[in-house]
Each structure stands twice: as C-alpha cells, then as structure tokens.
Write an enzyme that holds these catalytic residues in place. Structure first.
Site, PDB file in Angstrom:
ATOM      1  N   SER A  52       0.942  -1.199   0.042  1.00 35.36           N
ATOM      2  CA  SER A  52       0.225  -0.048   0.126  1.00 35.36           C
ATOM      3  C   SER A  52       0.750   1.340  -0.306  1.00 35.36           C
ATOM      4  O   SER A  52       0.307   2.779  -0.188  1.00 35.36           O
ATOM      5  CB  SER A  52      -1.078   0.341   0.924  1.00 35.36           C
ATOM      6  OG  SER A  52      -0.696  -0.341   2.708  1.00 35.36           O
ATOM      7  N   TYR A  53       2.333   1.395   0.060  1.00 35.54           N
ATOM      8  CA  TYR A  53       2.749   2.624  -0.107  1.00 35.54           C
ATOM      9  C   TYR A  53       2.794   2.303  -1.041  1.00 35.54           C
ATOM     10  O   TYR A  53       4.446   2.994  -2.044  1.00 35.54           O
ATOM     11  CB  TYR A  53       4.879   2.180   0.614  1.00 35.54           C
ATOM     12  CG  TYR A  53       3.795   1.887   1.870  1.00 35.54           C
ATOM     13  CD1 TYR A  53       3.318   2.293   3.213  1.00 35.54           C
ATOM     14  CD2 TYR A  53       5.432   1.329   2.808  1.00 35.54           C
ATOM     15  CE1 TYR A  53       2.991   1.491   4.482  1.00 35.54           C
ATOM     16  CE2 TYR A  53       4.958   1.207   4.067  1.00 35.54           C
ATOM     17  CZ  TYR A  53       3.999   1.198   5.325  1.00 35.54           C
ATOM     18  OH  TYR A  53       3.361   1.102   6.222  1.00 35.54           O
ATOM     19  N   THR A  54       2.256   3.064  -2.367  1.00 35.34           N
ATOM     20  CA  THR A  54       2.748   3.381  -3.833  1.00 35.34           C
ATOM     21  C   THR A  54       3.297   2.798  -4.552  1.00 35.34           C
ATOM     22  O   THR A  54       3.309   1.483  -4.071  1.00 35.34           O
ATOM     23  CB  THR A  54       2.259   4.793  -3.734  1.00 35.34           C
ATOM     24  OG1 THR A  54       4.059   5.397  -2.981  1.00 35.34           O
ATOM     25  CG2 THR A  54       1.159   5.374  -3.187  1.00 35.34           C
ATOM     26  N   ASP A  55       4.545   3.679  -4.371  1.00 37.50           N
ATOM     27  CA  ASP A  55       5.486   3.234  -5.579  1.00 37.50           C
ATOM     28  C   ASP A  55       6.757   2.643  -4.661  1.00 37.50           C
ATOM     29  O   ASP A  55       7.722   2.053  -5.199  1.00 37.50           O
ATOM     30  CB  ASP A  55       5.887   4.198  -6.315  1.00 37.50           C
ATOM     31  CG  ASP A  55       6.397   4.816  -5.873  1.00 37.50           C
ATOM     32  OD1 ASP A  55       6.554   5.841  -4.685  1.00 37.50           O
ATOM     33  OD2 ASP A  55       6.553   6.027  -6.788  1.00 37.50           O
ATOM     34  N   SER A  56       6.679   2.750  -3.669  1.00 35.68           N
ATOM     35  CA  SER A  56       7.890   2.222  -2.500  1.00 35.68           C
ATOM     36  C   SER A  56       8.487   0.905  -2.701  1.00 35.68           C
ATOM     37  O   SER A  56       9.815   0.737  -2.400  1.00 35.68           O
ATOM     38  CB  SER A  56       7.755   2.399  -0.987  1.00 35.68           C
ATOM     39  OG  SER A  56       8.102   2.004   0.105  1.00 35.68           O
TER      40      SER A  56
END
Length: 181
Positions: A52-56
């Site tokens: 859920s941490y976008t593009d992490s």
C-alpha cells in the site's frame, strides 16, 4: 551497526531498520535508490515496506537488486482473503524484483487469521511459504488486543507494533508478553 535476531526467525537484522513508507514521496527512482544505498552503506540490512506504500516496493526493488542476497526485505499485505493475498504477493515479488520475500506481514487486520479460516489468509501464507515465495510470516497491528491475540496464537514469527502509540503501561504489557514467547 548492531545486529539482532528478528523475532522467532533466524534472520540477523540491523537494529536500525529502514522503514520505506517515506520514499514514496521521493519523486525519482534514482534519488530513492541513492538514499536506500546510503542506508545499506551505513550498515542497514533490514528494509520494511508495504504493497500500500504506492511505489515504495518498486524503488526498493530497483535499489537493492544487485545486493538482494545480502539484505532482508519485509513487505506487507492488507488483503483480507487468501485469493487477494496471492495476488498481492505476486505483485510484491515483481515490484521488489525478487523471487522470495524474507518477511511477509499481514498489515493491520481486524482479526487474527488462523489455519483453516474461512478467509483463507493463513492457508495462503502457508502455501506461499511451502513454495519458497516467503520465508517467514509476520503480523502488524495497531490494536493492543489483536496484537496480543496474534502473539498468543503462536502462528506468527514477528509482530510489528507501534509502541510509540501506547501508554507506558500498555507498552510494558506487550513487551512482557513478547519476552515470554
């Protein structure tokens, strides 16, 4: 850098981990990679992220690809069914540019999944572990009661809990229970 055994695993991790939530705010993969490699150069070998941490995850995968066998990668899924967990896991493996995840964690669920549960979550975790896609199973939560239940179940190798959110009394209760296991 000091290294410790992580939970009930045999993983030796740097006491200071790199929590990768903030790197989603770094616009370029090159800048994020430079930061992640600086952390590695400083002795950090434990990197924690989440689907859920976008593009992490993508940024970690790019930065750590060449040193994958020397780092410990943890990621999380917020999936609430075994079917969705399998999809999240495959996405994470692709994003992280790896064929296994060291620590795969359930991200703040409202209950503690168990083997044979109607949700299929824990069974999907066991299958992924059997297939070599994950090495260890972890649990994260912000609820003291759910966290204690996860610990008491004995099913999880690690528990990630935001101790800074607790009163000292709650903090000591969780820490004491962790020591007993």
């Amino acid at each position: 850098m000091e290294y410790i055994t992580l939970g009930k695993t045999d993983l030796m991790v740097s006491r200071t981990a790199f929590g990768a939530l903030p790197i989603q705010r770094i616009p370029s993969i090159a800048e994020a990679s430079a930061l992640l490699r600086t952390a590695w150069d400083g002795g950090i070998n434990f990197f924690d992220t989440a689907r859920s941490y976008t593009d992490s995850e993508e940024k970690l995968g790019f930065a750590l690809d060449e040193i994958r066998n020397d780092v410990i990668i943890a990621t999380k899924t917020a999936s609430r069914t075994g079917k969705d967990l399998k999809i999240d896991l495959e996405t994470s493996l692709s994003n992280l540019q790896t064929d296994y995840i060291d620590l795969y964690q359930l991200h703040n669920p409202s209950f503690v999944p168990h083997p044979g549960g109607a949700d299929g979550i824990y069974d999907a975790l066991l299958q992924a572990k059997k297939e070599g896609k994950i090495r260890y199973i972890g649990f994260t939560n912000h609820s003291r009661q759910i966290s204690l239940s996860a610990i008491e179940s004995g099913l999880y190798d690690t528990l990630q809990y935001p101790l800074s959110y607790l009163s000292r009394e709650d903090d000591l209760g969780v820490a004491h229970l962790c020591e007993e296991k």
